[in-house]
Design a protein around this motif. Sequence first.
Motif, PDB file in Angstrom:
ATOM      1  N   GLU A  46       0.830  -1.206   0.000  1.00  0.00           N
ATOM      2  CA  GLU A  46       0.000   0.000   0.000  1.00  0.00           C
ATOM      3  C   GLU A  46       0.868   1.261   0.000  1.00  0.00           C
ATOM      4  O   GLU A  46       0.582   2.228  -0.707  1.00  0.00           O
ATOM      5  CB  GLU A  46      -0.947   0.009   1.202  1.00  0.00           C
ATOM      6  CG  GLU A  46      -2.047  -1.011   1.101  1.00  0.00           C
ATOM      7  CD  GLU A  46      -2.977  -0.747  -0.069  1.00  0.00           C
ATOM      8  OE1 GLU A  46      -3.796   0.176   0.007  1.00  0.00           O
ATOM      9  OE2 GLU A  46      -2.887  -1.482  -1.067  1.00  0.00           O
ATOM     10  N   LEU A  47       1.916   1.248   0.804  1.00  0.00           N
ATOM     11  CA  LEU A  47       2.810   2.405   0.853  1.00  0.00           C
ATOM     12  C   LEU A  47       3.525   2.593  -0.481  1.00  0.00           C
ATOM     13  O   LEU A  47       3.731   3.730  -0.932  1.00  0.00           O
ATOM     14  CB  LEU A  47       3.808   2.259   2.000  1.00  0.00           C
ATOM     15  CG  LEU A  47       3.171   2.271   3.398  1.00  0.00           C
ATOM     16  CD1 LEU A  47       4.205   1.914   4.453  1.00  0.00           C
ATOM     17  CD2 LEU A  47       2.528   3.608   3.691  1.00  0.00           C
ATOM     18  N   LYS A  48       3.863   1.504  -1.134  1.00  0.00           N
ATOM     19  CA  LYS A  48       4.486   1.599  -2.463  1.00  0.00           C
ATOM     20  C   LYS A  48       3.497   2.141  -3.486  1.00  0.00           C
ATOM     21  O   LYS A  48       3.897   2.850  -4.418  1.00  0.00           O
ATOM     22  CB  LYS A  48       5.047   0.242  -2.884  1.00  0.00           C
ATOM     23  CG  LYS A  48       6.298  -0.116  -2.102  1.00  0.00           C
ATOM     24  CD  LYS A  48       6.827  -1.498  -2.464  1.00  0.00           C
ATOM     25  CE  LYS A  48       8.044  -1.826  -1.600  1.00  0.00           C
ATOM     26  NZ  LYS A  48       8.558  -3.169  -1.851  1.00  0.00           N
ATOM     27  N   SER A  65       4.508   5.388  -5.582  1.00  0.00           N
ATOM     28  CA  SER A  65       4.435   5.268  -7.037  1.00  0.00           C
ATOM     29  C   SER A  65       3.474   6.315  -7.604  1.00  0.00           C
ATOM     30  O   SER A  65       3.780   6.978  -8.600  1.00  0.00           O
ATOM     31  CB  SER A  65       3.976   3.863  -7.419  1.00  0.00           C
ATOM     32  OG  SER A  65       3.799   3.757  -8.802  1.00  0.00           O
ATOM     33  N   PHE A  66       2.327   6.465  -6.973  1.00  0.00           N
ATOM     34  CA  PHE A  66       1.337   7.450  -7.401  1.00  0.00           C
ATOM     35  C   PHE A  66       1.934   8.859  -7.370  1.00  0.00           C
ATOM     36  O   PHE A  66       1.714   9.666  -8.275  1.00  0.00           O
ATOM     37  CB  PHE A  66       0.102   7.366  -6.504  1.00  0.00           C
ATOM     38  CG  PHE A  66      -0.976   8.347  -6.840  1.00  0.00           C
ATOM     39  CD1 PHE A  66      -1.828   8.121  -7.906  1.00  0.00           C
ATOM     40  CD2 PHE A  66      -1.143   9.499  -6.094  1.00  0.00           C
ATOM     41  CE1 PHE A  66      -2.830   9.030  -8.229  1.00  0.00           C
ATOM     42  CE2 PHE A  66      -2.138  10.414  -6.395  1.00  0.00           C
ATOM     43  CZ  PHE A  66      -2.987  10.177  -7.467  1.00  0.00           C
ATOM     44  N   LEU A  67       2.721   9.136  -6.333  1.00  0.00           N
ATOM     45  CA  LEU A  67       3.328  10.459  -6.180  1.00  0.00           C
ATOM     46  C   LEU A  67       4.594  10.635  -7.016  1.00  0.00           C
ATOM     47  O   LEU A  67       5.103  11.748  -7.144  1.00  0.00           O
ATOM     48  CB  LEU A  67       3.656  10.722  -4.707  1.00  0.00           C
ATOM     49  CG  LEU A  67       2.450  10.804  -3.766  1.00  0.00           C
ATOM     50  CD1 LEU A  67       2.910  10.878  -2.314  1.00  0.00           C
ATOM     51  CD2 LEU A  67       1.573  11.993  -4.117  1.00  0.00           C
ATOM     52  N   GLY A  68       5.107   9.517  -7.543  1.00  0.00           N
ATOM     53  CA  GLY A  68       6.328   9.587  -8.350  1.00  0.00           C
ATOM     54  C   GLY A  68       7.569   9.839  -7.508  1.00  0.00           C
ATOM     55  O   GLY A  68       8.483  10.535  -7.946  1.00  0.00           O
ATOM     56  N   ILE A  69       7.582   9.278  -6.311  1.00  0.00           N
ATOM     57  CA  ILE A  69       8.738   9.442  -5.425  1.00  0.00           C
ATOM     58  C   ILE A  69       9.283   8.072  -5.045  1.00  0.00           C
ATOM     59  O   ILE A  69       8.583   7.058  -5.145  1.00  0.00           O
ATOM     60  CB  ILE A  69       8.398  10.263  -4.162  1.00  0.00           C
ATOM     61  CG1 ILE A  69       7.291   9.582  -3.328  1.00  0.00           C
ATOM     62  CG2 ILE A  69       7.993  11.690  -4.542  1.00  0.00           C
ATOM     63  CD1 ILE A  69       6.963  10.275  -2.021  1.00  0.00           C
ATOM     64  N   ASP A  70      10.522   8.044  -4.599  1.00  0.00           N
ATOM     65  CA  ASP A  70      11.139   6.793  -4.177  1.00  0.00           C
ATOM     66  C   ASP A  70      10.509   6.284  -2.896  1.00  0.00           C
ATOM     67  O   ASP A  70      10.147   7.065  -2.009  1.00  0.00           O
ATOM     68  CB  ASP A  70      12.647   6.971  -3.952  1.00  0.00           C
ATOM     69  CG  ASP A  70      13.397   7.261  -5.242  1.00  0.00           C
ATOM     70  OD1 ASP A  70      12.904   6.852  -6.322  1.00  0.00           O
ATOM     71  OD2 ASP A  70      14.456   7.905  -5.169  1.00  0.00           O
ATOM     72  N   TYR A  71      10.435   4.969  -2.797  1.00  0.00           N
ATOM     73  CA  TYR A  71       9.909   4.331  -1.598  1.00  0.00           C
ATOM     74  C   TYR A  71      11.035   4.166  -0.579  1.00  0.00           C
ATOM     75  O   TYR A  71      12.113   3.693  -0.898  1.00  0.00           O
ATOM     76  CB  TYR A  71       9.322   2.954  -1.939  1.00  0.00           C
ATOM     77  CG  TYR A  71       8.898   2.178  -0.725  1.00  0.00           C
ATOM     78  CD1 TYR A  71       7.709   2.473  -0.074  1.00  0.00           C
ATOM     79  CD2 TYR A  71       9.693   1.154  -0.216  1.00  0.00           C
ATOM     80  CE1 TYR A  71       7.319   1.769   1.058  1.00  0.00           C
ATOM     81  CE2 TYR A  71       9.303   0.441   0.906  1.00  0.00           C
ATOM     82  CZ  TYR A  71       8.114   0.755   1.538  1.00  0.00           C
ATOM     83  OH  TYR A  71       7.733   0.061   2.651  1.00  0.00           O
ATOM     84  N   ILE A  72      10.771   4.601   0.627  1.00  0.00           N
ATOM     85  CA  ILE A  72      11.674   4.391   1.754  1.00  0.00           C
ATOM     86  C   ILE A  72      10.835   3.738   2.837  1.00  0.00           C
ATOM     87  O   ILE A  72       9.792   4.269   3.238  1.00  0.00           O
ATOM     88  CB  ILE A  72      12.276   5.716   2.272  1.00  0.00           C
ATOM     89  CG1 ILE A  72      13.071   6.391   1.167  1.00  0.00           C
ATOM     90  CG2 ILE A  72      13.129   5.471   3.505  1.00  0.00           C
ATOM     91  CD1 ILE A  72      13.520   7.801   1.518  1.00  0.00           C
ATOM     92  N   HIS A  73      11.273   2.585   3.313  1.00  0.00           N
ATOM     93  CA  HIS A  73      10.497   1.844   4.315  1.00  0.00           C
ATOM     94  C   HIS A  73      10.356   2.670   5.592  1.00  0.00           C
ATOM     95  O   HIS A  73      11.344   3.013   6.229  1.00  0.00           O
ATOM     96  CB  HIS A  73      11.156   0.502   4.626  1.00  0.00           C
ATOM     97  CG  HIS A  73      10.380  -0.310   5.599  1.00  0.00           C
ATOM     98  ND1 HIS A  73       9.212  -0.954   5.255  1.00  0.00           N
ATOM     99  CD2 HIS A  73      10.578  -0.556   6.911  1.00  0.00           C
ATOM    100  CE1 HIS A  73       8.734  -1.573   6.319  1.00  0.00           C
ATOM    101  NE2 HIS A  73       9.540  -1.348   7.341  1.00  0.00           N
ATOM    102  N   PRO A  74       9.114   3.009   5.963  1.00  0.00           N
ATOM    103  CA  PRO A  74       8.897   3.815   7.173  1.00  0.00           C
ATOM    104  C   PRO A  74       8.658   2.949   8.402  1.00  0.00           C
ATOM    105  O   PRO A  74       8.395   1.756   8.301  1.00  0.00           O
ATOM    106  CB  PRO A  74       7.626   4.581   6.828  1.00  0.00           C
ATOM    107  CG  PRO A  74       6.854   3.601   6.004  1.00  0.00           C
ATOM    108  CD  PRO A  74       7.903   2.841   5.198  1.00  0.00           C
TER     109      PRO A  74
END
Length: 144
Positions: free
Chosen positions: A76-78, A82-91
Motif C-alpha cells: 500500500e505504501l508503495k 508510485s502514485f506520487l512519483g517518489i522513491d519508496y523508503i520503508h517507514p
Amino acid sequence: LRNPCDRFWSHLNFHESRFADFIALDQVENCLNNPQYHLRTDYKRTITELVKAVHPKDILILFFENLFDPEIQNAELKRITSFLGIDYIHPDLKPLNESKKNTLPVFYRKSIFQHFYFVYEFIFRHYPDQIPQSWLDDSITFNK
C-alpha cells in the motif's frame, strides 16, 4: 478511507477523551444526525465532490485498515509513493492520536452501519477489489 463504523466511533471516543461531559455511548444516536460527525464519514459525498474538482487520474483512494495491515502495508505504501512519483523508503509507522479503546456494543455498531449503509454501498460498488475485511464483516453481519 476508514470503515465508517470505526471512523465514527473513533470520533466519538476522541471527543470523550477531550471533554469530560461527553460520554461516547450516550451520544451515538445524537451524533449520527449531527453534520459535524456525519459529514466526516460521508465518503460518498467527499469522493463525489472531489472528482468534480480533481481529475480522477490525480486521485488515489486507499483504505486506512490496509495501511496498518502488516501483510499488505508495504504494498500500500508503495502504491502511494508510485502514485506520487517518489522513491519508496520503508517507514516505521505507528498510529497517532489513538483514542481510548471503548468497546462499541453490537447494537450501536449496527445502528451506525445502517445510518452509513449508503457509504458502504457506494464504496463497495466503486472499489470492490480493495475492500478491507472489517468492512466486509460489517456488511455480512448487518446487511440482513
